[in-house]
Design an enzyme around this catalytic site. Structure first.
Site, PDB file in Angstrom:
ATOM      1  N   ASP A  48     -29.415   7.221 -21.437  1.00 51.93           N
ATOM      2  CA  ASP A  48     -28.650   8.447 -21.706  1.00 51.93           C
ATOM      3  C   ASP A  48     -27.876   8.805 -20.445  1.00 51.93           C
ATOM      4  O   ASP A  48     -28.325   8.510 -19.339  1.00 51.93           O
ATOM      5  CB  ASP A  48     -29.585   9.614 -22.082  1.00 51.93           C
ATOM      6  CG  ASP A  48     -28.921  10.581 -23.054  1.00 51.93           C
ATOM      7  OD1 ASP A  48     -29.376  10.682 -24.206  1.00 51.93           O
ATOM      8  OD2 ASP A  48     -27.919  11.219 -22.667  1.00 51.93           O
ATOM      9  N   GLY A  97     -27.109  14.887 -24.144  1.00 56.10           N
ATOM     10  CA  GLY A  97     -28.580  14.875 -24.225  1.00 56.10           C
ATOM     11  C   GLY A  97     -29.180  15.898 -23.271  1.00 56.10           C
ATOM     12  O   GLY A  97     -28.484  16.473 -22.441  1.00 56.10           O
ATOM     13  N   ASP A 106     -24.152   5.295 -19.010  1.00 54.71           N
ATOM     14  CA  ASP A 106     -23.188   5.600 -20.063  1.00 54.71           C
ATOM     15  C   ASP A 106     -23.221   4.448 -21.078  1.00 54.71           C
ATOM     16  O   ASP A 106     -22.914   3.304 -20.731  1.00 54.71           O
ATOM     17  CB  ASP A 106     -21.812   5.730 -19.388  1.00 54.71           C
ATOM     18  CG  ASP A 106     -20.672   5.902 -20.383  1.00 54.71           C
ATOM     19  OD1 ASP A 106     -20.911   5.841 -21.602  1.00 54.71           O
ATOM     20  OD2 ASP A 106     -19.531   6.097 -19.907  1.00 54.71           O
ATOM     21  N   SER A 111     -24.159   9.506 -28.962  1.00 54.06           N
ATOM     22  CA  SER A 111     -22.822  10.029 -29.285  1.00 54.06           C
ATOM     23  C   SER A 111     -22.929  11.544 -29.386  1.00 54.06           C
ATOM     24  O   SER A 111     -23.902  12.054 -29.954  1.00 54.06           O
ATOM     25  CB  SER A 111     -22.320   9.494 -30.632  1.00 54.06           C
ATOM     26  OG  SER A 111     -21.098  10.135 -30.977  1.00 54.06           O
ATOM     27  N   ALA A 121     -26.738   4.277 -35.817  1.00 59.46           N
ATOM     28  CA  ALA A 121     -26.812   5.630 -36.371  1.00 59.46           C
ATOM     29  C   ALA A 121     -25.393   6.048 -36.736  1.00 59.46           C
ATOM     30  O   ALA A 121     -24.603   6.411 -35.881  1.00 59.46           O
ATOM     31  CB  ALA A 121     -27.396   6.591 -35.335  1.00 59.46           C
ATOM     32  N   TYR A 171     -14.716  11.730 -34.319  1.00 56.31           N
ATOM     33  CA  TYR A 171     -16.071  11.321 -34.682  1.00 56.31           C
ATOM     34  C   TYR A 171     -16.051  10.433 -35.931  1.00 56.31           C
ATOM     35  O   TYR A 171     -16.605   9.336 -35.936  1.00 56.31           O
ATOM     36  CB  TYR A 171     -16.880  12.583 -34.937  1.00 56.31           C
ATOM     37  CG  TYR A 171     -18.359  12.379 -35.134  1.00 56.31           C
ATOM     38  CD1 TYR A 171     -19.147  11.818 -34.130  1.00 56.31           C
ATOM     39  CD2 TYR A 171     -18.983  12.784 -36.305  1.00 56.31           C
ATOM     40  CE1 TYR A 171     -20.517  11.664 -34.310  1.00 56.31           C
ATOM     41  CE2 TYR A 171     -20.352  12.637 -36.484  1.00 56.31           C
ATOM     42  CZ  TYR A 171     -21.115  12.084 -35.477  1.00 56.31           C
ATOM     43  OH  TYR A 171     -22.466  11.923 -35.658  1.00 56.31           O
ATOM     44  N   LYS A 173     -16.992   6.416 -35.988  1.00 55.93           N
ATOM     45  CA  LYS A 173     -18.203   5.957 -36.680  1.00 55.93           C
ATOM     46  C   LYS A 173     -17.840   4.958 -37.786  1.00 55.93           C
ATOM     47  O   LYS A 173     -18.572   4.010 -38.046  1.00 55.93           O
ATOM     48  CB  LYS A 173     -18.977   7.137 -37.271  1.00 55.93           C
ATOM     49  CG  LYS A 173     -19.699   7.991 -36.238  1.00 55.93           C
ATOM     50  CD  LYS A 173     -20.907   7.285 -35.633  1.00 55.93           C
ATOM     51  CE  LYS A 173     -21.747   8.238 -34.788  1.00 55.93           C
ATOM     52  NZ  LYS A 173     -22.845   7.575 -34.076  1.00 55.93           N
ATOM     53  N   TYR A 191     -20.259  -8.247 -36.919  1.00 57.82           N
ATOM     54  CA  TYR A 191     -21.209  -9.021 -36.093  1.00 57.82           C
ATOM     55  C   TYR A 191     -22.310  -9.620 -36.966  1.00 57.82           C
ATOM     56  O   TYR A 191     -22.799 -10.704 -36.677  1.00 57.82           O
ATOM     57  CB  TYR A 191     -21.824  -8.140 -35.000  1.00 57.82           C
ATOM     58  CG  TYR A 191     -21.041  -8.163 -33.701  1.00 57.82           C
ATOM     59  CD1 TYR A 191     -19.813  -7.510 -33.594  1.00 57.82           C
ATOM     60  CD2 TYR A 191     -21.519  -8.831 -32.577  1.00 57.82           C
ATOM     61  CE1 TYR A 191     -19.093  -7.526 -32.418  1.00 57.82           C
ATOM     62  CE2 TYR A 191     -20.806  -8.847 -31.385  1.00 57.82           C
ATOM     63  CZ  TYR A 191     -19.595  -8.197 -31.311  1.00 57.82           C
ATOM     64  OH  TYR A 191     -18.884  -8.219 -30.137  1.00 57.82           O
ATOM     65  N   ARG A 214     -23.999  23.916 -33.770  1.00 59.08           N
ATOM     66  CA  ARG A 214     -24.240  23.613 -35.188  1.00 59.08           C
ATOM     67  C   ARG A 214     -24.741  24.850 -35.913  1.00 59.08           C
ATOM     68  O   ARG A 214     -25.276  25.774 -35.306  1.00 59.08           O
ATOM     69  CB  ARG A 214     -25.296  22.516 -35.311  1.00 59.08           C
ATOM     70  CG  ARG A 214     -24.747  21.173 -35.027  1.00 59.08           C
ATOM     71  CD  ARG A 214     -25.822  20.148 -35.207  1.00 59.08           C
ATOM     72  NE  ARG A 214     -25.268  18.837 -35.055  1.00 59.08           N
ATOM     73  CZ  ARG A 214     -24.572  18.208 -35.990  1.00 59.08           C
ATOM     74  NH1 ARG A 214     -24.366  18.764 -37.166  1.00 59.08           N
ATOM     75  NH2 ARG A 214     -24.096  17.025 -35.763  1.00 59.08           N
TER      76      ARG A 214
HETATM   77  N1  UDP Z   1     -20.841  26.973 -39.609  1.00 55.30           N
HETATM   78  C1  UDP Z   1     -20.936  28.343 -39.764  1.00 55.30           C
HETATM   79  N2  UDP Z   1     -21.341  29.090 -38.681  1.00 55.30           N
HETATM   80  C2  UDP Z   1     -21.669  28.533 -37.485  1.00 55.30           C
HETATM   81  C3  UDP Z   1     -21.582  27.134 -37.339  1.00 55.30           C
HETATM   82  C4  UDP Z   1     -21.163  26.383 -38.431  1.00 55.30           C
HETATM   83  O1  UDP Z   1     -20.664  28.895 -40.846  1.00 55.30           O
HETATM   84  O2  UDP Z   1     -22.030  29.292 -36.568  1.00 55.30           O
HETATM   85  C5  UDP Z   1     -20.451  26.144 -40.778  1.00 55.30           C
HETATM   86  C6  UDP Z   1     -19.381  25.092 -40.519  1.00 55.30           C
HETATM   87  O3  UDP Z   1     -18.090  25.627 -40.685  1.00 55.30           O
HETATM   88  C7  UDP Z   1     -19.730  24.048 -41.566  1.00 55.30           C
HETATM   89  C8  UDP Z   1     -21.234  24.154 -41.714  1.00 55.30           C
HETATM   90  O4  UDP Z   1     -21.593  25.408 -41.165  1.00 55.30           O
HETATM   91  O5  UDP Z   1     -19.130  24.360 -42.796  1.00 55.30           O
HETATM   92  C9  UDP Z   1     -21.998  23.049 -40.984  1.00 55.30           C
HETATM   93  O6  UDP Z   1     -21.523  22.990 -39.663  1.00 55.30           O
HETATM   94  P1  UDP Z   1     -22.174  22.082 -38.550  1.00 55.30           P
HETATM   95  O7  UDP Z   1     -21.317  22.239 -37.334  1.00 55.30           O
HETATM   96  O8  UDP Z   1     -23.615  22.388 -38.422  1.00 55.30           O
HETATM   97  O9  UDP Z   1     -22.098  20.587 -39.082  1.00 55.30           O
HETATM   98  P2  UDP Z   1     -21.015  19.717 -39.910  1.00 55.30           P
HETATM   99  O10 UDP Z   1     -21.734  19.379 -41.156  1.00 55.30           O
HETATM  100  O11 UDP Z   1     -19.788  20.551 -40.190  1.00 55.30           O
HETATM  101  O12 UDP Z   1     -20.737  18.556 -39.044  1.00 55.30           O
END
Ligand code: UDP
Length: 313
Positions: free
Chosen positions: A31, A36, A56, A75, A114, A145, A149, A159, A186
């Site tokens: 990491d 992380g 890295d 990631s 992943a 992202y 991915k 591969y 999140r």
């Molecule tokens: N979201 C929200 N409030 C927050 C953070 C995220 O309403 O404080 C919403 C975001 O717009 C998305 C969903 O929650 O529709 C999931 O967001 P997250 O970033 O957890 O993951 P994603 O599935 O979008 O990668």
């Protein structure tokens, strides 16, 4: 077995490392702490069979000794994090995947990628099975992202086909649990930490968009089972129970026991409207399905973040 895990200081990498160490395997963790957390490595360092290298994962790695598995979990994965680290995210999934596949060839190791439900983009098909090709904006903000991915999946299969590497690909749907980074932006971490701090819960848009939330232990069990099966095609791992963000907010308020208000913020561009995995493939192939109900998983996660707050104060 001797297993290399990139992203070992991350949420998923650290849980995976711990599970493999508890089974008696040797783990080499990589990491660079770009997303992380050091506290996760301090936990793993207590195991005598854990070795850590700060490096890295997008650059070639010199690893001494044999390897049975190379497992690529490094990631940035939350939208705010990969938006902050756009080039690094593209490199770790692009160049990083290539170098780690080369390392697998050199060591005769199996390779585990992943990947993510983000390969489906803002899906036009619901629920999403592995046969769905996705709906991704290649020049939108999430492309950093999603497209890297998607490329990593293609590279992994190439591969497998051209170099004979034994490979696995999982598409991980929204996963939560202890050891997530409280600041990763999140929805689960935001809502729990806002509720615990007595702050308003931030709903992006009208809150009618959906996600399905998988507890980390269920994901790790799925990964462990897939390691035992020779299957190079992608496998969805997620919990098919689907919630709107408003429902999630209410549930977290109830479990935390807080009545803080909801505030609406703008919906980020290209935010997927709906997401739910079709897990038929994992069920048939691995005899796997999630076991931890969302209420229980969220309660454990809330307890973890509460304990962090207590130890900080
Ligand atoms: N979201 C929200 N409030 C927050 C953070 C995220 O309403 O404080 C919403 C975001 O717009 C998305 C969903 O929650 O529709 C999931 O967001 P997250 O970033 O957890 O993951 P994603 O599935 O979008 O990668």
């Amino acid at each position: 077995m001797r297993i290399l895990i990139t992203g070992a200081a991350g949420f998923l990498g650290s849980h995976l490392a711990e599970r493999l160490l508890l089974e008696g395997h040797e783990v080499v963790g990589i990491d660079d702490f770009s997303s992380g957390q050091r506290r996760n490595i301090e936990l793993l360092a207590q195991h005598p069979r854990f070795q850590f290298m700060e490096a890295d994962a997008s650059r070639p790695l010199q690893i001494e000794g044999p390897l049975d598995w190379v497992m690529h979990f490094a990631s940035p994965a939350s939208p705010p994090r990969y938006l902050k680290l756009p080039i690094q995210t593209l490199l770790v999934n692009g160049e990083g995947t290539r170098h780690l596949l080369d390392l697998s060839v050199e060591k005769g190791a199996r390779f585990f990628l992943a990947s993510t439900s983000e390969v489906y983009g803002d899906p036009l098909v619901h629920p999403q099975s592995e046969a769905y090709w996705g709906n991704v904006n290649p020049v939108g903000p999430r492309a950093i992202y999603d497209e890297s991915k998607r490329y990593a999946e293609t590279l992994t299969l190439a591969y497998h086909q051209a170099r004979g590497v034994s490979t696995r690909i999982i598409r991980i749907f929204n996963t939560y649990g202890p050891r997530m980074d409280a600041e990763d932006g999140r929805v689960v971490t935001n809502f729990i930490n806002q509720a615990l701090r007595g702050q308003p819960l931030t709903i992006y848009g009208d809150g009618s968009q959906t996600r399905s939330f998988q507890y980390v232990d269920d994901l790790i069990e799925g990964i462990r089972r897939l390691m035992e099966v020779e299957y190079p095609q992608p496998v969805n791992l997620g919990n098919p129970e689907e919630y709107t963000m408003l429902q999630l907010a209410e549930l977290i308020q109830e479990l935390v026991g807080s009545k803080t208000p909801l505030v609406h913020k703008p919906l980020p561009q290209d935010d997927p409207r709906q997401r739910r995995p079709d897990i038929s493939r994992a069920k048939t192939l691995l005899g796997w399905e999630p076991q931890v109900p969302v209420r229980e998983g969220l309660s454990r996660t809330i307890a973890y973040f509460r304990s962090l707050q207590t130890s900080a104060s």
